[in-house]
Design a protein around this motif. Structure first.
Motif, mmCIF file in Angstrom:
data_model
loop_
_atom_site.group_PDB
_atom_site.id
_atom_site.type_symbol
_atom_site.label_atom_id
_atom_site.label_comp_id
_atom_site.label_asym_id
_atom_site.label_seq_id
_atom_site.Cartn_x
_atom_site.Cartn_y
_atom_site.Cartn_z
ATOM 1 N N GLY A 180 0.761 -1.231 0.000
ATOM 2 C CA GLY A 180 0.000 0.000 0.000
ATOM 3 C C GLY A 180 0.795 1.286 0.000
ATOM 4 N N PHE A 181 2.105 1.220 -0.162
ATOM 5 C CA PHE A 181 2.904 2.447 -0.189
ATOM 6 C C PHE A 181 2.376 3.369 -1.293
ATOM 7 C CE2 PHE A 181 6.427 5.018 -1.691
ATOM 8 C CZ PHE A 181 6.977 5.490 -0.507
ATOM 9 N N PRO A 182 2.212 4.672 -1.077
ATOM 10 C CA PRO A 182 2.600 5.463 0.106
ATOM 11 C C PRO A 182 1.461 5.721 1.081
ATOM 12 C CG PRO A 182 2.123 6.927 -1.709
ATOM 13 C CD PRO A 182 1.794 5.537 -2.192
ATOM 14 N N ARG A 183 0.390 4.894 1.059
ATOM 15 C CA ARG A 183 -0.762 5.146 1.926
ATOM 16 C C ARG A 183 -0.647 4.463 3.285
ATOM 17 N NH1 ARG A 183 -4.706 2.327 0.115
ATOM 18 N NH2 ARG A 183 -6.428 3.627 0.857
ATOM 19 N N THR A 184 0.338 3.591 3.467
ATOM 20 C CA THR A 184 0.409 2.727 4.639
ATOM 21 C C THR A 184 0.550 3.531 5.933
ATOM 22 O OG1 THR A 184 1.523 1.120 3.229
ATOM 23 C CG2 THR A 184 1.578 0.728 5.608
ATOM 24 N N GLN A 185 -0.227 3.121 6.953
ATOM 25 C CA GLN A 185 -0.181 3.733 8.288
ATOM 26 C C GLN A 185 0.474 2.756 9.254
ATOM 27 O OE1 GLN A 185 -2.137 6.831 9.323
ATOM 28 N NE2 GLN A 185 -1.990 7.255 7.137
ATOM 29 N N ILE A 186 1.121 3.309 10.301
ATOM 30 C CA ILE A 186 1.848 2.459 11.235
ATOM 31 C C ILE A 186 1.814 3.096 12.623
ATOM 32 C CG2 ILE A 186 4.128 3.534 10.889
ATOM 33 C CD1 ILE A 186 5.289 0.660 10.891
ATOM 34 N N LEU A 218 -0.935 7.197 15.238
ATOM 35 C CA LEU A 218 -0.953 6.495 13.953
ATOM 36 C C LEU A 218 -0.447 7.476 12.904
ATOM 37 C CD1 LEU A 218 -4.231 4.392 13.654
ATOM 38 C CD2 LEU A 218 -1.895 3.590 13.387
ATOM 39 N N VAL A 219 0.607 7.117 12.204
ATOM 40 C CA VAL A 219 1.210 8.052 11.256
ATOM 41 C C VAL A 219 1.370 7.391 9.896
ATOM 42 C CG1 VAL A 219 2.430 9.335 13.046
ATOM 43 C CG2 VAL A 219 3.537 7.363 11.961
ATOM 44 N N ASN A 220 1.447 8.230 8.874
ATOM 45 C CA ASN A 220 1.749 7.751 7.538
ATOM 46 C C ASN A 220 3.226 7.384 7.488
ATOM 47 O OD1 ASN A 220 2.798 8.156 4.655
ATOM 48 N ND2 ASN A 220 0.581 8.157 4.342
ATOM 49 N N PHE A 221 3.496 6.137 7.144
ATOM 50 C CA PHE A 221 4.883 5.669 7.213
ATOM 51 C C PHE A 221 5.803 6.441 6.268
ATOM 52 C CE2 PHE A 221 7.995 2.824 5.104
ATOM 53 C CZ PHE A 221 8.926 2.812 6.123
ATOM 54 N N SER A 222 5.335 6.748 5.066
ATOM 55 C CA SER A 222 6.198 7.443 4.107
ATOM 56 C C SER A 222 6.573 8.833 4.608
ATOM 57 C CB SER A 222 5.499 7.545 2.750
ATOM 58 O OG SER A 222 4.297 8.292 2.858
ATOM 59 N N GLU A 223 5.717 9.450 5.436
ATOM 60 C CA GLU A 223 6.024 10.770 5.961
ATOM 61 C C GLU A 223 6.879 10.709 7.223
ATOM 62 O OE1 GLU A 223 2.271 12.580 6.611
ATOM 63 O OE2 GLU A 223 1.723 12.671 4.478
ATOM 64 N N SER A 224 6.698 9.678 8.044
ATOM 65 C CA SER A 224 7.400 9.595 9.334
ATOM 66 C C SER A 224 8.436 8.479 9.351
ATOM 67 C CB SER A 224 6.381 9.374 10.459
ATOM 68 O OG SER A 224 5.429 10.402 10.501
ATOM 69 N N ARG A 225 8.961 8.142 8.203
ATOM 70 C CA ARG A 225 9.883 7.010 8.113
ATOM 71 C C ARG A 225 11.069 7.147 9.058
ATOM 72 N NH1 ARG A 225 11.264 3.274 3.646
ATOM 73 N NH2 ARG A 225 13.204 2.268 4.274
ATOM 74 N N ASN A 226 11.704 8.323 9.096
ATOM 75 C CA ASN A 226 12.889 8.501 9.940
ATOM 76 C C ASN A 226 12.571 8.288 11.408
ATOM 77 O OD1 ASN A 226 14.471 9.088 7.703
ATOM 78 N ND2 ASN A 226 14.111 11.303 7.852
ATOM 79 N N VAL A 227 11.428 8.784 11.863
ATOM 80 C CA VAL A 227 11.049 8.620 13.265
ATOM 81 C C VAL A 227 10.782 7.144 13.574
ATOM 82 C CG1 VAL A 227 9.457 9.381 15.069
ATOM 83 C CG2 VAL A 227 10.022 10.918 13.183
ATOM 84 N N VAL A 228 10.109 6.446 12.663
ATOM 85 C CA VAL A 228 9.814 5.025 12.866
ATOM 86 C C VAL A 228 11.103 4.215 12.922
ATOM 87 C CG1 VAL A 228 8.739 2.997 11.827
ATOM 88 C CG2 VAL A 228 7.527 5.176 11.819
ATOM 89 N N GLU A 229 12.021 4.469 12.024
ATOM 90 C CA GLU A 229 13.285 3.719 12.021
ATOM 91 C C GLU A 229 14.091 3.996 13.283
ATOM 92 O OE1 GLU A 229 15.161 4.814 8.387
ATOM 93 O OE2 GLU A 229 14.092 3.295 7.205
ATOM 94 N N THR A 230 14.091 5.247 13.744
ATOM 95 C CA THR A 230 14.803 5.576 14.984
ATOM 96 C C THR A 230 14.203 4.822 16.162
ATOM 97 O OG1 THR A 230 15.317 7.784 14.138
ATOM 98 C CG2 THR A 230 15.470 7.458 16.523
ATOM 99 N N PHE A 231 12.880 4.751 16.211
ATOM 100 C CA PHE A 231 12.215 4.024 17.293
ATOM 101 C C PHE A 231 12.590 2.541 17.278
ATOM 102 C CE2 PHE A 231 8.552 1.299 18.351
ATOM 103 C CZ PHE A 231 8.476 1.550 19.708
ATOM 104 N N LEU A 232 12.536 1.903 16.109
ATOM 105 C CA LEU A 232 12.847 0.473 16.022
ATOM 106 C C LEU A 232 14.305 0.192 16.358
ATOM 107 C CD1 LEU A 232 10.790 -0.399 12.808
ATOM 108 C CD2 LEU A 232 10.259 -1.045 15.164
ATOM 109 N N ASP A 233 15.188 1.086 15.999
ATOM 110 C CA ASP A 233 16.607 0.894 16.331
ATOM 111 C C ASP A 233 16.843 0.980 17.830
ATOM 112 O OD1 ASP A 233 17.267 0.554 13.684
ATOM 113 O OD2 ASP A 233 17.796 2.656 13.354
ATOM 114 N N SER A 234 16.090 1.824 18.516
ATOM 115 C CA SER A 234 16.338 2.045 19.946
ATOM 116 C C SER A 234 15.479 1.165 20.849
ATOM 117 C CB SER A 234 16.078 3.516 20.288
ATOM 118 O OG SER A 234 14.733 3.873 19.985
#
Length: 1038
Positions: free
Chosen positions: A479-485, A526-542
């Motif tokens: 579903g990119f770029p509509r996917t929510q996470i 709940l955020v749009n993954f394509s818009e908040s990708r950097n924040v999501v990746e930072t969260f998963l790394d930490s």
């Protein structure tokens, strides 16, 4: 979300039924109650066909012809007799069809219209003798195969000009039980004489005999069934009598009442069944049944081909499988069937290789549907009035053809644009739904993660594996770029995460009031993954390091589940739960209730397998209402009450993944693969499913993981290719007057691409008045799938023993009824008879009785393990379920030793072995594969060089401490290649490798020996004992 019938708020209502309720003797066990009448029943009643007078089976004239074959337009059989072509293992004649000298009309009348019937004086009368006479010759004869021309199966489909040969496919017979080590000595002649890994258990009374050269050596030999029904009314013609070689018995001449002219010589009744001789050897009390002669499904699940051959426009069986391809014409006939009468549906199954389901967009025309029963246009509708009207194949109503959809008809009544209309020539299509199929804006693909971060989860390494896997799959989420996470973590408190795109790192917000849950910042969780990708990746790394020092042992799972629901309720989506600790705080807290030994064997035993707290079922209802599907990943070495937690997944159309005693170093790869597939496989969102069928019958009970929204509408918030659903048919009228019944599955869903789609599967099946025809066209795989779901459901209301007994009783009644069909005409004696189509039913019944949800009692399986297996098996497609019930056992050491072996040749070289201990040779290396795990068995006398190459320096250590890994040598690479190919054959689950050496107890017994279902294990009997027990009970009451 939308409904399948926009503007139609009311669905046909049927009275609710109680599954497994006690029934009068005439009812089938497990069946739902009572006849049901739909509210939209039409007044259309086709004219019943004329049937010949009914005769008693013992009379020379035989029983009446089914209405389908009583048509006077059927040509009479030719007088000449031509011996059939016979292969080395073919024991049936080719199906009876008209000879080329009596070719039926080139074009059949449209479906729903009676065929042309010539005057009676111009038609030869059909013979009426029920049992054909056969001529016994001293030697086999061979001739060219007979072929026949057939009319088109629908007036709507172009027909090929060439004749079609309808010779039945010959089964791929394999050696049932190879001579111990025979292939081994053939390829490695320098080895010493073979000896088995375990002593023979051959009955004392049986004599040693050469091993059979085909699967199952029956008395008489197995007969290859052919589909006996024509594709069009009036296209059947009885076959001529044929001479049979000495010792062979004819079969297909008995499939339809009719006689053949006497051609002299010895005369005997043809046997339309397979059998096993169970007579004791003289002077011995042991049964004379050799286990090597028993039928085994060594080829795995084989999809029924004859059904598709007779109705070539039917959908593929992987989408829809009927328990029998012959539908009984009355309730009384169905009551004699005793086995489940229904279907197994896997609406989003992966298409066969090289095929695709066509996507059709009618645009301004709108989807063409029957205005009364709402059936979608399909290959079995017929067009009339020069193409201006079409007749529904389900309810027979004449509908107007929209102007944009109009096309002229040719001289045969077929549309001239058939080649451009996939919906009129293919059984499976997908329509793009217009706006009226939506009641709210289409939801985006949404993934929400609820993660346990208590001390047990941290120590097991689960958090680290989950975080890494989610991060690696971010680019593949549909579903990119509509996917929510979004994410929530919990222990004794609940942690929300603000992942707004303007932030550089996520903000954690902790809520400790578990009795009054509220959602902080509801718009930023709940955020749009394509818009908040950097924040999501930072969260998963930490995430792993964030809780690495957490010592909290509590779990507020119920409150966290409620919080996730509050966040997701606006959109819906998929909720993935990672749970490691028994819920101990807040709403939905649970307690230990599975360790009371005194409850087992009593009437209260089943309550252990039910949810302790009604909170979870109520939450499941709320989640489904808001289009939220739940998958649960359970990790623990202690009791976590899967019976309660799994309820949330069951009623939201999800599934349960169970990892007992999870350790990331051991089980991490399995979790990575299964979580990655869950995240990346194509998913149908906010779906509903309905299955329609012809007038007079209907589906009234459904089995699987879903919520039933109305009497026949299944709510499926998230569905994918790995989920199947079973359902049972019941009669709404006492007698069916049609000659064909049609089924149509419709799945309305939102695709990840942002469109509303309708997946439609259509199939046709003949209506018969003959119980024998139902047995001949039975589908064992579909029957076992339904029996499995019914038995598991019975464990929720009864003791395990009752569920096993009920399963055995249904098999027993079916075989007894089948035996009664032939008890008068044949001397059955000590033989156990069964239809060829059900030759594996007894073995699958035994395997099901020994499966984790049903086997034994308290000591045989932990309660969590039993409940998790039950939730999993309720959702499995047919092929996967049968692999779990009768796993593969293959020998691989010979393959590894070949100098130029290629893994590409693996499928052609390796043969599956029977699940008996005698299959294991002490000098061999074997792989046991049930689709969920590998058990690699090292024989005690296996060459040390093989073990050293595969295990490295640990080859002599206790194998429970050894992990299988790739080593730098050719043999290790071949083994890893073999395992990879086995995993790729079905990627829905990942098989971890467990190593075991012969004699290492209790590991060998727990991992392998207990799963050799054909052997006796403790108080549980083996395959031979099971067959003998069923046969004795059949004989006592026959």
């Amino acid at each position: 979300m939308g409904t399948e019938n926009p503007g139609r708020p009311n669905f046909p209502m049927r009275p609710s039924s109680t599954r497994f309720a006690s029934a009068p003797p005439t009812m089938r066990p497990f069946s739902s109650s009572g006849p049901v009448v739909g509210s939209e029943a039409s007044n259309f009643r086709p004219t019943p066909p004329v049937a010949s007078p009914t005769m008693m089976p013992s009379s020379s004239a035989g029983p009446s012809l089914p209405p389908r074959f009583g048509d006077p337009s059927v040509p009479s059989p030719p007088i000449t007799s031509v011996p059939p072509s016979r292969g080395p293992h073919q024991q049936f004649l080719t199906p009876p069809f008209p000879s080329t000298s009596q070719t039926p009309p080139t074009h059949a009348p449209p479906v729903g219209q009676p065929p042309f019937q010539p005057p009676t004086s111009q038609v030869s009368a059909l013979p009426v003798s029920f049992r054909p006479q056969t001529q016994v010759l001293p030697a086999p004869m061979r001739s060219l195969p007979q072929t026949a021309k057939f009319p088109p199966s629908s007036g709507n489909v172009p027909q090929p000009s060439s004749d079609s040969s309808f010779l039945g496919p010959r089964p791929n017979f394999q050696q049932t039980f190879p001579r111990p080590d025979s292939s081994y000595t053939a390829t490695n002649s320098n080895f010493q004489p073979p000896f088995g890994g375990y002593p023979s258990k051959q009955p004392a009374g049986s004599q040693a005999s050469p091993f059979p050269s085909q699967q199952g050596s029956y008395m008489p030999p197995p007969l290859a069934s052919s589909y006996p029904f024509p594709s069009q009314q009036g296209s059947y013609g009885p076959s001529p009598p044929v001479a049979a070689p000495l010792g062979y018995q004819l079969r297909d001449q008995m499939q339809h009442p009719g006689s053949a002219p006497n051609i002299g010589g010895a005369q005997s009744l043809a046997e339309d069944f397979s059998s096993l001789s169970l007579a004791s050897t003289p002077g011995s009390i042991e049964p004379g049944l050799d286990y090597r002669t028993l039928p085994r499904p060594l080829d795995g699940d084989v999809e029924p081909s004859s059904f598709v051959e007779m109705y070539p426009m039917n959908c593929n069986p992987r989408y829809l499988r009927l328990t029998t391809s012959a539908i009984p014409n009355s309730q009384s006939l169905a009551s004699r069937w005793h086995l489940p009468l229904g279907a197994v549906v896997c609406p989003l199954a992966e298409a066969p290789e090289g095929e695709e389901v066509p996507v059709i967009n009618f645009a301004s025309t709108g989807i063409i549907r029957c205005r009364r029963c709402r059936t979608y246009v399909n290959p079995y509708v017929t067009f009339t009035d020069a193409g201006r009207k079409w007749r529904c194949n389900i309810c027979s109503l004449l509908n107007d053809v929209p102007g944009e959809y109009f096309a002229n008809l040719d001289a045969t009544g077929r549309r001239i644009d058939l080649d451009q209309r996939p919906e009129l020539i293919k059984g499976s299509v997908e329509f793009v739904a217009p706006m009226e199929y939506m009641v709210r804006p289409l939801m985006p693909p949404l993934y929400f993660f609820l993660i346990d971060v208590s001390i047990s989860a941290v120590r097991s390494g689960m958090i680290e594996v989950v975080a890494q896997t989610i991060r690696s799959c971010l680019d593949e989420l549909p579903g990119f770029p509509r996917t929510q996470i979004g994410f929530i973590t919990f222990d004794s408190t609940i942690h929300f995460y603000n992942m707004k795109s303007s932030l550089t790192q996520p903000q954690m917000m902790v809520v400790s009031d578990l009795d009054d849950i509220f959602v902080p910042l509801p718009d930023d969780l709940l955020v749009n993954f394509s818009e908040s990708r950097n924040v999501v990746e930072t969260f998963l790394d930490s995430l792993p390091s964030m809780f690495q020092d957490n010592v909290n042992v509590e779990s507020a799972f119920g409150s966290a589940l409620k919080a996730a629901f509050m966040v997701m309720s606006k959109l819906g989506g998929k909720l993935l739960i990672f749970q490691n600790t028994l819920p101990s705080m807040g709403v939905g807290r649970l307690k230990l209730h599975g360790h009371d030994l005194h409850v087992y064997g009593t009437d209260k035993e089943h309550k252990l397998r039910l949810p302790e707290d009604t909170f979870y079922k109520q939450m499941a209802a709320d989640l489904t209402k808001f289009q939220i599907g739940v998958n649960i990943y359970a990790f623990s070495d202690k009791y976590t009450d899967i019976a309660s937690l799994g309820t949330v997944a069951k009623y939201t159309g999800g599934q349960v993944y169970y990892y007992p005693s999870f350790q990331s170093g051991i089980h991490g790869e399995k979790l990575r693969h299964e979580l990655a597939r869950d995240l990346t496989r194509e998913t149908a969102w906010e779906a509903v499913m309905r299955i329609r069928c012809g007038k007079g019958i209907g589906f009234t009970s459904y089995h699987g993981n879903f919520m039933l929204r109305s009497t026949d509408l299944l709510a499926l918030p998230a569905v994918d290719c790995d989920k199947a659903y079973a359902m049972q048919l019941s009669f709404e009228e006492t007698l069916l007057t049609n000659q064909t019944v049609y089924f149509q599955v419709a799945l309305l869903y939102t695709a990840s691409c942002g469109e509303r789609h309708i997946r439609v599967h259509t199939a046709a099946a003949p209506v018969v008045a003959d119980l024998g025809a139902m047995y001949r066209l039975a589908d064992t795989s579909a029957i076992v799938s339904l029996l499995c779901r019914l038995a598991i459901e019975k464990t929720l209301t009864n003791k395990l023993e009752d569920a096993r007994n009920s399963l055995q009783l249904r098999i027993l009644k079916a075989l007894r009824e089948y035996r009664n069909l032939y008890a008068v005409q044949h001397q059955l004696g000590a033989r156990m008879i069964y239809p060829e189509s059900l030759k594996f039913l007894c073995l699958y019944g035994l395997a099901l009785s020994k499966s984790v949800p049903l086997k034994g009692g308290y000591a045989d399986a932990q309660l969590d393990e039993r409940c998790a297996a039950g939730f999993t098996m309720m959702a499995l497609p047919v092929k996967k379920l049968l692999k779990l019930l009768y796993p593969s056992l293959i020998r691989i050491d010979e393959f590894l030793l070949k100098p130029s072996a290629q893994t590409d040749d693996f499928k052609n070289i390796v043969k599956r072995l029977p699940l008996v201990a005698e299959s294991l040779d002490s000098r061999g290396l074997y792989v046991y594969d049930d689709g969920f795990r590998f058990v690699i068995w090292f024989g005690r006398m296996l060459s040390p060089d093989i073990a050293r190459n595969l295990l490295g320096p640990d080859f002599a250590a206790e194998l429970s401490r050894v992990m299988l890994s790739r080593h730098d040598n050719e043999m290790s690479r071949r083994l890893m290649g073999i395992l990879k190919k086995l995993r790729e054959s079905d990627p829905s689950y990942y098989q971890l490798s467990y190593l075991v050496r012969q004699g290492e107890q209790p590991r060998e017994g727990l991992l392998l020996l207990v799963n050799l279902h054909e052997d006796q294990m403790g108080s549980t009997g083996g395959y031979v004992n099971w067959i003998m027990q069923i046969h004795r009970q059949v004989q006592q009451n026959a």
